[in-house]
Design a protein around this motif. Sequence first.
Motif, PDB file in Angstrom:
ATOM      1  N   TYR A   4      -4.976  19.403  21.219  1.00  0.00           N
ATOM      2  CA  TYR A   4      -4.703  19.042  22.653  1.00  0.00           C
ATOM      3  C   TYR A   4      -3.998  17.613  22.912  1.00  0.00           C
ATOM      4  CZ  TYR A   4      -6.719  23.619  23.872  1.00  0.00           C
ATOM      5  OH  TYR A   4      -6.944  24.861  24.070  1.00  0.00           O
ATOM      6  N   GLY A   5      -3.908  17.005  21.588  1.00  0.00           N
ATOM      7  CA  GLY A   5      -3.384  15.575  21.715  1.00  0.00           C
ATOM      8  C   GLY A   5      -4.243  14.450  22.251  1.00  0.00           C
ATOM      9  N   CYS A   6      -5.624  14.720  22.268  1.00  0.00           N
ATOM     10  CA  CYS A   6      -6.578  13.732  22.753  1.00  0.00           C
ATOM     11  C   CYS A   6      -6.623  12.445  22.139  1.00  0.00           C
ATOM     12  CB  CYS A   6      -8.099  14.559  22.637  1.00  0.00           C
ATOM     13  SG  CYS A   6      -8.437  16.039  23.446  1.00  0.00           S
ATOM     14  N   LEU A   7      -6.236  12.482  20.747  1.00  0.00           N
ATOM     15  CA  LEU A   7      -6.089  11.376  19.970  1.00  0.00           C
ATOM     16  C   LEU A   7      -4.983  10.521  20.163  1.00  0.00           C
ATOM     17  CD1 LEU A   7      -7.619  12.867  16.711  1.00  0.00           C
ATOM     18  CD2 LEU A   7      -8.640  11.615  18.758  1.00  0.00           C
ATOM     19  N   GLY A   8      -4.077  10.813  20.962  1.00  0.00           N
ATOM     20  CA  GLY A   8      -2.759  10.126  21.424  1.00  0.00           C
ATOM     21  C   GLY A   8      -3.178   9.093  22.408  1.00  0.00           C
ATOM     22  N   CYS A   9      -4.318   9.209  22.862  1.00  0.00           N
ATOM     23  CA  CYS A   9      -4.598   8.185  24.157  1.00  0.00           C
ATOM     24  C   CYS A   9      -5.984   7.565  24.000  1.00  0.00           C
ATOM     25  CB  CYS A   9      -4.801   8.987  25.598  1.00  0.00           C
ATOM     26  SG  CYS A   9      -3.010   9.605  26.176  1.00  0.00           S
ATOM     27  N   HIS A  10      -6.955   8.361  23.207  1.00  0.00           N
ATOM     28  CA  HIS A  10      -8.369   7.935  23.272  1.00  0.00           C
ATOM     29  C   HIS A  10      -8.789   7.540  21.939  1.00  0.00           C
ATOM     30  CE1 HIS A  10      -9.281   9.728  27.246  1.00  0.00           C
ATOM     31  NE2 HIS A  10      -8.561  10.763  27.021  1.00  0.00           N
ATOM     32  N   VAL A  11      -7.999   6.353  21.279  1.00  0.00           N
ATOM     33  CA  VAL A  11      -8.296   5.818  19.943  1.00  0.00           C
ATOM     34  C   VAL A  11      -8.113   4.454  20.052  1.00  0.00           C
ATOM     35  CG1 VAL A  11      -8.086   7.893  18.499  1.00  0.00           C
ATOM     36  CG2 VAL A  11      -5.938   6.386  19.092  1.00  0.00           C
ATOM     37  N   GLY A  12      -8.448   3.611  19.189  1.00  0.00           N
ATOM     38  CA  GLY A  12      -7.845   2.219  19.123  1.00  0.00           C
ATOM     39  C   GLY A  12      -8.917   1.327  19.997  1.00  0.00           C
ATOM     40  N   GLY A  13      -8.552   0.164  20.135  1.00  0.00           N
ATOM     41  CA  GLY A  13      -9.226  -0.883  20.904  1.00  0.00           C
ATOM     42  C   GLY A  13      -9.208  -0.752  22.372  1.00  0.00           C
ATOM     43  N   ASN A  14      -8.201  -0.336  22.765  1.00  0.00           N
ATOM     44  CA  ASN A  14      -7.939  -0.086  24.282  1.00  0.00           C
ATOM     45  C   ASN A  14      -7.998   1.437  24.485  1.00  0.00           C
ATOM     46  OD1 ASN A  14      -7.959  -0.759  26.923  1.00  0.00           O
ATOM     47  ND2 ASN A  14      -6.115  -1.570  26.801  1.00  0.00           N
ATOM     48  N   PRO A  15      -8.685   2.399  24.363  1.00  0.00           N
ATOM     49  CA  PRO A  15      -8.329   3.540  24.514  1.00  0.00           C
ATOM     50  C   PRO A  15      -8.627   4.165  25.998  1.00  0.00           C
ATOM     51  CG  PRO A  15     -10.914   3.568  23.868  1.00  0.00           C
ATOM     52  CD  PRO A  15     -10.220   2.129  23.792  1.00  0.00           C
ATOM     53  N   SER A  16      -7.816   5.090  26.545  1.00  0.00           N
ATOM     54  CA  SER A  16      -7.567   5.510  27.877  1.00  0.00           C
ATOM     55  C   SER A  16      -8.880   5.795  28.482  1.00  0.00           C
ATOM     56  CB  SER A  16      -6.566   6.490  28.082  1.00  0.00           C
ATOM     57  OG  SER A  16      -6.447   7.108  29.254  1.00  0.00           O
TER      58      SER A  16
ATOM     59  N   ASP B 251      -5.024  15.123  30.130  1.00  0.00           N
ATOM     60  CA  ASP B 251      -4.620  14.535  31.266  1.00  0.00           C
ATOM     61  C   ASP B 251      -3.050  15.193  31.442  1.00  0.00           C
ATOM     62  OD1 ASP B 251      -4.038  13.171  33.621  1.00  0.00           O
ATOM     63  OD2 ASP B 251      -3.281  11.408  32.535  1.00  0.00           O
ATOM     64  N   GLY B 252      -2.567  15.690  32.628  1.00  0.00           N
ATOM     65  CA  GLY B 252      -1.408  16.028  32.769  1.00  0.00           C
ATOM     66  C   GLY B 252      -0.966  17.390  31.969  1.00  0.00           C
ATOM     67  N   ALA B 253      -1.796  18.190  31.398  1.00  0.00           N
ATOM     68  CA  ALA B 253      -1.640  19.201  30.737  1.00  0.00           C
ATOM     69  C   ALA B 253      -2.707  20.309  31.220  1.00  0.00           C
ATOM     70  CB  ALA B 253      -1.699  18.907  29.186  1.00  0.00           C
ATOM     71  N   ALA B 254      -2.194  21.731  30.729  1.00  0.00           N
ATOM     72  CA  ALA B 254      -3.146  22.599  31.165  1.00  0.00           C
ATOM     73  C   ALA B 254      -4.477  22.566  30.762  1.00  0.00           C
ATOM     74  CB  ALA B 254      -2.511  24.147  30.486  1.00  0.00           C
ATOM     75  N   LYS B 255      -5.495  23.181  31.145  1.00  0.00           N
ATOM     76  CA  LYS B 255      -6.814  23.251  30.817  1.00  0.00           C
ATOM     77  C   LYS B 255      -6.958  23.809  29.393  1.00  0.00           C
ATOM     78  CE  LYS B 255     -11.277  24.840  32.827  1.00  0.00           C
ATOM     79  NZ  LYS B 255     -12.033  25.386  33.752  1.00  0.00           N
ATOM     80  N   MET B 256      -7.916  23.206  28.756  1.00  0.00           N
ATOM     81  CA  MET B 256      -8.316  24.105  27.473  1.00  0.00           C
ATOM     82  C   MET B 256      -8.376  25.403  27.502  1.00  0.00           C
ATOM     83  SD  MET B 256     -10.483  21.167  25.393  1.00  0.00           S
ATOM     84  CE  MET B 256      -9.947  19.597  24.897  1.00  0.00           C
ATOM     85  N   SER B 257      -8.302  26.042  26.498  1.00  0.00           N
ATOM     86  CA  SER B 257      -8.578  27.604  26.624  1.00  0.00           C
ATOM     87  C   SER B 257     -10.246  27.927  26.623  1.00  0.00           C
ATOM     88  CB  SER B 257      -8.214  28.136  25.121  1.00  0.00           C
ATOM     89  OG  SER B 257      -9.196  27.848  24.203  1.00  0.00           O
ATOM     90  N   SER B 258     -10.382  28.900  27.229  1.00  0.00           N
ATOM     91  CA  SER B 258     -12.103  28.926  27.501  1.00  0.00           C
ATOM     92  C   SER B 258     -12.587  28.940  26.254  1.00  0.00           C
ATOM     93  CB  SER B 258     -12.298  30.466  28.264  1.00  0.00           C
ATOM     94  OG  SER B 258     -11.709  30.332  29.451  1.00  0.00           O
ATOM     95  N   CYS B 259     -12.025  29.496  25.229  1.00  0.00           N
ATOM     96  CA  CYS B 259     -12.639  29.575  23.608  1.00  0.00           C
ATOM     97  C   CYS B 259     -13.202  28.282  23.403  1.00  0.00           C
ATOM     98  CB  CYS B 259     -11.662  30.194  22.783  1.00  0.00           C
ATOM     99  SG  CYS B 259     -12.584  30.300  21.064  1.00  0.00           S
ATOM    100  N   ASP B 260     -11.938  27.341  23.468  1.00  0.00           N
ATOM    101  CA  ASP B 260     -12.167  25.911  22.910  1.00  0.00           C
ATOM    102  C   ASP B 260     -13.192  25.227  23.748  1.00  0.00           C
ATOM    103  OD1 ASP B 260     -10.325  26.137  20.842  1.00  0.00           O
ATOM    104  OD2 ASP B 260      -8.704  25.502  21.994  1.00  0.00           O
ATOM    105  N   ILE B 261     -13.244  25.480  25.092  1.00  0.00           N
ATOM    106  CA  ILE B 261     -14.309  24.796  25.804  1.00  0.00           C
ATOM    107  C   ILE B 261     -15.680  25.339  25.420  1.00  0.00           C
ATOM    108  CG2 ILE B 261     -15.107  24.508  28.275  1.00  0.00           C
ATOM    109  CD1 ILE B 261     -12.185  24.707  29.260  1.00  0.00           C
ATOM    110  N   ASN B 262     -15.778  26.550  25.228  1.00  0.00           N
ATOM    111  CA  ASN B 262     -16.953  27.076  24.655  1.00  0.00           C
ATOM    112  C   ASN B 262     -17.410  26.498  23.538  1.00  0.00           C
ATOM    113  OD1 ASN B 262     -17.397  28.751  27.125  1.00  0.00           O
ATOM    114  ND2 ASN B 262     -16.280  30.367  26.143  1.00  0.00           N
TER     115      ASN B 262
END
Length: 114
Positions: A43-55, A90-101
């Motif tokens: 889901y590309g989470c690690l594009g924004c939520h890593v490093g010294g100043n994560p989103s 952020d700015g993308a479709a909600k995760m699949s129900s399976c992944d949320i589960n």
Amino acid sequence: PVVTSIFLASGCYYDKEQELYGLNCDTTHVTYSSTLTNIFSNYGCLGCHVGGNPSGGINLENYTNVKAVANNGKLFGAVNHSPGFVPMPDGAAKMSSCDINKVKAWIDAGTPDN
């Protein structure tokens, strides 16, 4: 002669979304090291939520950080699009129900480092 027609309608009813949509969502073997990290990657989470100043101040770079955001409720609230949380991804479709589960199953299991 009088012709009588009988129309019989039937359908299928399933209690479970997985059965309804033909999904095979196994939440019995959810691990941090493969399941959660794959979800974050897919889901590309690690594009924004890593490093010294994560989103948003949310760092998903390692187990310790993910456990903290899972335990304070922000991880599930965000991916589930719960009221009061910033919906993720952020700015993308909600995760699949399976992944949320799967995220929920890992949290419910006590956020193990597995």
